[in-house]
Write an enzyme that holds these catalytic residues in place. Structure first.
Site: not given
Ligand code: LCS
Length: 407
Positions: A64, A117, A188, A213
């Site tokens: 962890r 998001y 971000d 992503k």
């Molecule tokens: N920041 C952005 C700009 C994102 O688009 C997302 C997820 C996150 C943070 C969070 O990331 P995760 O915890 O999912 O790895 N965006 C998503 C979207 O646009 N569609 O599904 C997830």
């Protein structure tokens, strides 16, 4: 130790090699998956010395707080962004939450962009206020509005560039100049990772990504990362990621991300080239009202994007809105038919995969955002978001032609 002088190589070289040492046990080229929860000590004295960090070098004690596969992933991300250190997390939201918990306490104030998001929007609207943290929402691309929102207790300005789902670009250097040294600028950069932009170099204090992503890039692992100064990363790791959030990635996911990152430079080039072709195609399509893509000269973000984003690359994300009357249908109804008619893009949330993905923000990624706030940020019911993949742009355009004709 690597023999490469990373201060003197191009991004393509850096992203393949940085962070990864040949394995000390057998010299393995690929970083092994250290699939272990804990690490053994020969003696109590050795264990105590490792816990007290009295032995030079990297000595994990428990996965962890540290794991060699995850550490390689963190070091590659730090090198990618030009930051002093990085902390990996199990998801992008783990990265967002860890930053919030590390640098905000009751009585503090944070300014969020008006469109982020949906999950991050939930943090702003529902997670932070009950903790006694004040939250303001402004269009961070509007520097005067941002300045007016600053309070004596403001600790963080947080935005995505380009943002989800409007693909709006915010001027990182102008934001940092406006808020001064005492307020952390947290960016971000999930929608446009390096080599498209390096936001720390533009003045951000902290950059984070949903690794899920583009950075992993294969649609097969969740992950997140935060990059910044060694001091800030120390606070995030010690106080939040490993404690109240307890969200390290699994060693196997860290391995997948390391593997994916080796091709980041070539993948991003293709995503960007494909997105540019498709954005131009959509712009010329008589059924389309507006295309949001900073690479288009008509886009309000274009001039800033040319300055802030590098090498003529503008990312792989394109949003668009159909006309109000498409063959007698509203933009929303026509949009649904269009998505259902497509054969190559998958109807799915997420982004940055080799597969083209298409989704409807108002009912999917941003369904949890209050309708008035959605509309104020430009997220209409007719907005469609496209994550342009690595297929042939010609095939994708032919698929759109067929799908529009069949509405
Ligand atoms: N920041 C952005 C700009 C994102 O688009 C997302 C997820 C996150 C943070 C969070 O990331 P995760 O915890 O999912 O790895 N965006 C998503 C979207 O646009 N569609 O599904 C997830």
């Amino acid at each position: 130790m690597s023999k490469i002088d990373f201060s003197n190589v191009d991004f393509e070289t850096l992203i393949v090699h940085a962070g990864q040492e040949h394995d000390p046990a057998y010299g393995a080229l690929a970083t092994p998956i250290y699939q272990t929860s804990t690490f053994c000590f020969d003696t109590v004295e050795e264990g105590a010395a490792k816990f007290a960090k009295q032995i030079p070098g990297y000595h994990p004690v428990y996965s962890r707080s540290g794991n060699p596969t995850t550490r390689a992933f963190e070091l590659k991300c730090a090198a990618m962004e030009g930051g002093e250190d990085a902390v990996a997390t199990a998801s992008g939201m783990g990265a967002v939450g860890s930053v919030m918990l590390a640098f905000l306490k009751t009585g503090d104030h944070i300014i969020f962009d008006d469109s982020v998001y949906g999950g991050t929007n939930f943090v702003a609207e529902s997670n932070l206020p009950p903790l006694g943290i004040e939250v303001s929402r402004v269009d961070t691309a509007n520097i005067e509005a941002l300045k007016a929102a600053i309070r004596p207790n403001t600790k963080i300005v947080y935005f995505e560039t380009p943002n989800n789902p409007m693909i709006k670009v915010t001027d990182v250097a102008a934001v940092k100049a406006a808020v001064g040294p005492d307020i952390r600028v947290v960016v971000d950069a999930t929608f446009a990772p390096p080599p498209i932009q390096h936001v720390l170099k533009l003045g951000a204090d902290i950059v984070l990504h949903s690794i899920t992503k583009y950075i992993n890039g294969h649609g097969d692992a969740l992950g997140g990362v935060v990059v910044g100064s060694a001091a800030d990363m120390g606070v995030i790791r010690a106080n939040c990621m490993t404690k109240i959030n307890g969200c390290p990635p699994s060693p196997f996911n860290s391995y997948l991300v390391l593997r994916g990152m080796k091709t980041l430079a070539v993948r991003m080039e293709k995503h960007c080239a494909n997105a540019m072709e498709i954005a131009k195609y959509l712009q010329a399509n008589p059924y389309v009202k507006t295309v949001y893509y900073p690479g288009l000269e008509s886009d309000p973000s274009h001039e800033l994007a040319c300055k802030q984003m590098e090498n003529g690359m503008f990312g792989g994300m394109v949003s668009f809105e159909l006309n109000d009357d498409v063959k007698g249908l509203s933009s929303f109804e026509a949009g649904k038919k269009l998505l259902n008619n497509l054969t190559i893009p998958a109807i799915a949330v997420s982004l940055g995969d080799p597969d083209t993905l298409i989704e409807h923000p108002a009912s999917m990624t941003h369904a949890g955002v209050a309708p008035e706030a959605r509309l104020a940020a430009g997220i209409t019911d007719g907005l469609v978001r496209l994550s342009v993949g690595l297929e042939s742009a010609k095939d994708l355009i032919a698929d759109f032609e067929r799908a529009f004709a069949a509405i």
